[in-house]
Design an enzyme around this catalytic site. Structure first.
Site, short mmCIF file in Angstrom:
data_model
loop_
_atom_site.label_atom_id
_atom_site.label_comp_id
_atom_site.label_asym_id
_atom_site.label_seq_id
_atom_site.Cartn_x
_atom_site.Cartn_y
_atom_site.Cartn_z
N GLU C 363 0.83 -1.22 0.00
CA GLU C 363 0.00 0.00 0.00
C GLU C 363 0.86 1.26 0.00
O GLU C 363 0.60 2.22 0.72
CB GLU C 363 -1.02 -0.03 1.14
CG GLU C 363 -2.08 -1.11 0.89
CD GLU C 363 -3.33 -0.95 1.74
OE1 GLU C 363 -3.69 0.19 2.09
OE2 GLU C 363 -3.95 -1.99 2.04
N GLY C 364 1.89 1.25 -0.82
CA GLY C 364 2.79 2.40 -0.94
C GLY C 364 3.99 2.22 -0.05
O GLY C 364 3.88 2.25 1.17
#
Lengths: 322, 249, 379
Positions: C363-364
């Site tokens: 998620e990043g």
């Protein structure tokens, strides 16, 4: 005035607990300058009843009525209240066991007698009555004062040593009025041939370190050699290795035997809460930093599955020669 | 049938027990409060009974005798699933006082089955349930490790000193419950937590019942001597110490 | 300013703690070894309302605020990040995305079963050659009039097998660049979808991660979220919220390792005293405590901003980057404090250390978060 003590019997026999209660009552009666009256419910032979005198009962009131074969709180309390009234009892003593805990509260309300439950020793004052009891599940003691004229005490097993007095008691039959019996017992499952956790002086208890229910035969064998009851820690009963009735600890049973073996039990604070009042604790654990060693008197660092067979052999030898 | 579960507010079971300087009061600083574990199991079982009753159990309510700071604990019981709550606004002085107050709640609500935990983990009185039964002149059973409803019949598993019994008893009844009554206390779900504030929590003032006992002072157990370590290869030494030193065997 | 939690928030925290400490702990080590998906735990967490806790009650959700979500995620992640990530993806990516940007029909049809936890969602953005650089989507969704035809491969998809409601990010019009990207709601059982093998991961081993292949998968037009070309913005906006979930997960991993370390430091003795009283360990614990407190405050601040309806993209990036990085540091120190015990599975901290690593990546990555933060700083 008198001190009344309810002496429970098991299939017509008294146990050491009964004699502890009478001895305790006798000491209180002595302080109050009065006599001990024991109440017995059910069929008990004369000789056994007379034995209560040996520990200080001057009189034994016997209530024999088939209606009372099973515990019915209302009926039993009717018996005890009428006996107390008849004998002018100001102090009533019961055991802090299942039956005592079932009866004492109702009796307290019936007689407007202040209840101190779970006492572990003699009163520190008799007028007013002040007695020390366990509180915060073994983490503290409270000194509790009775504000009413009459008082009721429930005494923990193994907390008062028996003292012999050798009185020849008078034995008197008593037929109190009974209310309707509402408790209909349909099935009784008695534990036979085993020492009960509630009256054991020695308890052998196993924890997760035992690794599985298949290893419990060692615990049972040691218990048998020592005449001990078996117990377990919470994870063991949660896992279903042993029944809930064996779980000792804060949310299980709170016990105070003379000797407690903690085998493969790490000693979480909740466990210690239930056993810390034991007079002597022996711990076996692989982890030398386990908190159980903080509470124990004697410790062995090692795998309980290896140590236990050695213990069994050694205790067997000891029992054979003593 | 209407069920009432009596709950008390106790320090979390891991709390370090401390008292004030005079040793007359429990030190509540920083203490986290929970529903007394046995009461929480009683509530869980009561809810199971209601759910399994096909509508025969009309409600499961809770009652507590305590000051306002116990309300979060009471609302937790509502979040778990109790329908209504009653709080008698008084310091719980002793078991007799508490049971007397609870009797008023039982009377006014017309409850036929009352469940109480066998003891509270703070004062360990093991008394409120039995006293409440006597105040109400209800039937009572203690050391209850199982309870089932079958029509109007109540079947109970009771632990006795030396075994177990199965028995039938009629309502109105106070059942004093212990471990085994439910497996684990129920965890409240989101919906329950959201609803807790919307459910009725009725506060009443205490009636004039005097306590029969008073907690005067507290003391901590004497510190234990250090544990004597024994060589696992020399178990005989343990026996020697237990026999000659501890005189335990 | 107020640092007090509400009674409800505390109750949710306690509920999550009770479930984690009572149930998840029982088989977390076994599942770490076997990689088995925690089906029964997910069912229980759904019954407790954790899988759709942020969704409005009118769509069958829990209606809870993001602060409660942070508290719950921390407690679950202290014990079991594999369950926590299912909860995070379902709540803050899939449910949030549909609730915020979906049509009323989509909410009725797809959001409600997700909020009830009857169905689990997956968020399909990463590709073999488009991880952090989400603009270069190779998966295509060609407009065929009444439907889209989807082709391509998605990688590292959490809940790919356990989930059944996919949010698929795909390129419809390559000429428009990221403005030609759409997000489609796709039923996993649609013809043409196949899964790659279960990824044998370093940590979070019992969450199911697969690649997902699309081969001429027909998706009805009404399953597109928002206007044509809204997909990239949708993904970025949704990930802003998702970062709070993963940040809280990292926080939980760190605090789980910390609690075990404190306990151990109080019990374990060396040179005649508990190791916690040796400065070498005491100072480590102090550093860990400060880092965790900072991470918690960042998570709660981002959650609070979101609950207040204020912009929270930078705050959530800060929370995610910081919490993930300190989770790695704290768990490494936790293993060190435990010494040899820390290196064996029974003591949990080595597993927490493996789990921490993923929070810096998915998620990043931490680096992507720094891009987000620095762009905001420089803007």
């Amino acid at each position: 005035m008198s001190v009344l003590v309810y002496t429970e019997n098991w299939d017509g026999k008294f146990k050491k607990l009964s004699f502890e209660l009478v001895s305790y009552a006798a000491k209180i009666a002595e302080e109050l300058n009065t006599k001990v009256v024991a109440v017995s419910i059910g069929n008990v032979e004369k000789a056994a009843l007379a034995e209560l005198g040996k520990y200080g009962a001057s009189k034994v009131i016997v209530v024999c009525n088939g209606e009372l074969n099973n515990l019915d709180n209302k009926a039993y309390n009717a018996v005890l209240a009428q006996a107390a009234e008849k004998e002018g009892a100001n102090v009533i003593i019961l055991a802090h066991n299942n039956k005592g805990k079932a009866l004492a509260p109702g009796l307290s309300v019936k007689m407007k007698a202040g209840l101190i439950s779970g006492v572990t020793g003699l009163p520190s004052s008799y007028s007013p009555m002040v007695v020390k009891k366990k509180s915060f599940t073994g983490a503290a003691f409270a000194n509790v004062k009775v504000l009413s004229e009459k008082s009721i005490l429930t005494l923990f097993q193994n907390s008062y040593a028996v003292v012999e007095k050798n009185i020849e008691p008078s034995i008197e039959e008593f037929a109190p009025a009974l209310p309707a019996i509402n408790t209909q017992v349909t099935n009784v499952d008695k534990v036979t041939g085993k020492i009960l956790l509630s009256d054991a002086e020695i308890v052998v208890s196993g924890g997760r370190g035992m690794k599985g229910p298949e290893n419990w035969s060692g615990i049972e064998e040691l218990a048998q050699i020592l005449g001990a009851a078996t117990a377990c820690s919470r994870p063991v009963s949660d896992e279903g290795w042993r029944g809930h009735s064996e779980h000792v600890g804060q949310t299980g049973k709170i016990i105070a035997p003379n000797l407690y073996f903690a085998l493969g039990i790490s000693g979480a604070i909740q466990h210690l809460g239930g056993v810390s009042s034991s007079k002597c604790i022996v711990a076996v654990n692989t982890d030398k930093d386990a908190p159980i060693f903080e509470a124990a008197d004697y410790g062995i660092i090692g795998d309980v599955r290896k140590v236990l067979p050695d213990m069994i052999t050694a205790f067997k030898e000891f029992k054979a020669s003593n | 049938m209407k069920i009432l579960v009596c709950i008390s507010n106790v320090p979390d079971t891991t709390t370090k027990i401390r008292f004030n300087a005079e040793k007359t009061e429990f030190d509540k600083t920083g203490v986290q409060w929970i529903i007394n574990p046995w009461d929480e199991l009683a509530l869980t079982r009561a809810l199971e009974l209601k759910e399994g009753s096909g509508g025969a159990v009309e409600c499961v309510d809770v009652a507590s005798v305590n000051l306002i700071d116990a309300e979060p604990t009471i609302r937790k019981a509502l979040a778990i699933g109790a329908d209504k709550a009653f709080r008698v606004n008084a310091m719980p002085k002793d078991a007799y006082f508490v049971a007397g107050q609870l009797a008023e709640v039982v009377k006014s609500g017309g409850y036929d089955l009352v469940l109480c935990g066998i003891e509270s983990s703070d004062y360990n009185g093991s008394a409120v349930g039995g006293m409440l039964a006597e105040f109400m002149d209800y039937n009572s059973v203690s050391a209850v490790s199982g309870i089932n409803l079958d029509g109007g019949k109540i079947t109970i598993n009771r632990e006795i000193d030396g075994g177990k019994e199965v028995l039938n008893i009629s309502a109105p009844l106070v059942a004093v419950v212990q471990k085994g009554i439910a497996i684990d206390p129920r965890i409240p779900n989101m919906r329950g937590i959201m609803m807790a504030r919307q459910k009725p929590l009725t506060v009443s003032e205490p009636t004039g019942i005097d306590a029969l006992t008073s907690f005067e002072t507290y003391e901590l157990p004497a510190p234990k001597a250090a544990c004597k370590m024994i060589d696992p290869e020399n178990v005989k030494q343990l026996i020697d110490l237990l026999h000659n030193e501890a005189k335990a065997i | 300013m107020n640092f007090e939690f509400s009674e409800e928030q505390l109750m949710i925290q306690q509920a999550a703690r009770d479930y984690a400490q009572r149930e998840l702990i029982k088989d977390v080590l076994e599942r770490d070894a076997s990689g088995e998906f925690p089906t029964h735990h997910i069912k229980n967490l759904a019954d407790l309302g954790f899988l759709g806790m942020l969704v409005d009650t009118k769509y069958d959700g829990g209606g809870m605020d993001t602060v409660s979500y942070v508290l719950a995620m921390e407690e679950i992640s202290k014990v079991d990040s594999s369950c926590a990530v299912v909860m995070s993806v379902n709540n803050s990516l899939v449910c949030y995305g549909i609730e915020k940007y979906g049509s009323e029909e989509q909410k009725e049809k797809f959001l409600k079963p997700l909020a009830r936890g009857e169905k689990i969602g997956a968020f399909l953005l990463s590709e073999p050659e488009a991880g952090s650089d989400a603009t270069s989507q190779r998966t295509t969704a060609i407009d065929k009039g009444d439907h889209y035809l989807v082709n391509g491969t998605k990688n590292w998809i959490t809940n790919a097998n356990s989930g059944s409601t996919y949010l698929v990010i795909a390129q419809t019009d390559a000429a428009k660049g990221h403005k030609g990207i759409n997000c489609l709601i796709v039923d996993k059982n649609s013809p043409g979808i196949t899964l790659g093998p279960h990824e044998d991961k370093m940590g979070m081993r019992s969450s199911d991660t697969h690649s997902v292949m699309f081969n001429d998968v027909k998706v009805p037009k009404e399953n597109r979220i928002g206007e044509d070309g809204f997909g990239f913005k949708f993904a970025m906006k949704t990930l802003e919220g998702g970062r709070i979930g993963i940040a809280s997960q990292a926080l939980g991993i760190a605090s789980g390792a910390f609690e075990r370390s404190v306990q151990y430091a109080k019990e374990r003795k060396a040179f005649g005293k508990e190791i916690g009283y040796h400065q070498a360990v005491a100072f480590k614990l102090a550093d860990m405590a400060v880092k965790i407190e900072n991470a918690r405050n960042l998570c709660l601040k981002a959650a609070w901003l979101k609950d207040q309806g204020k912009p929270y993209g930078t705050a959530s990036a800060m929370a995610k980057q910081y919490a993930a990085d300190i989770a790695m540091e704290v768990t490494t120190e936790a293993v060190q404090i435990h010494g040899g015990y820390g290196y064996v599975k029974e003591y949990h901290v080595e597993r927490l250390m493996r789990e921490a690593k993923l929070t810096q990546i998915y998620e990043g990555t931490s680096e992507i978060q720094k891009i987000v933060i620095s762009r905001d700083v420089l803007s």
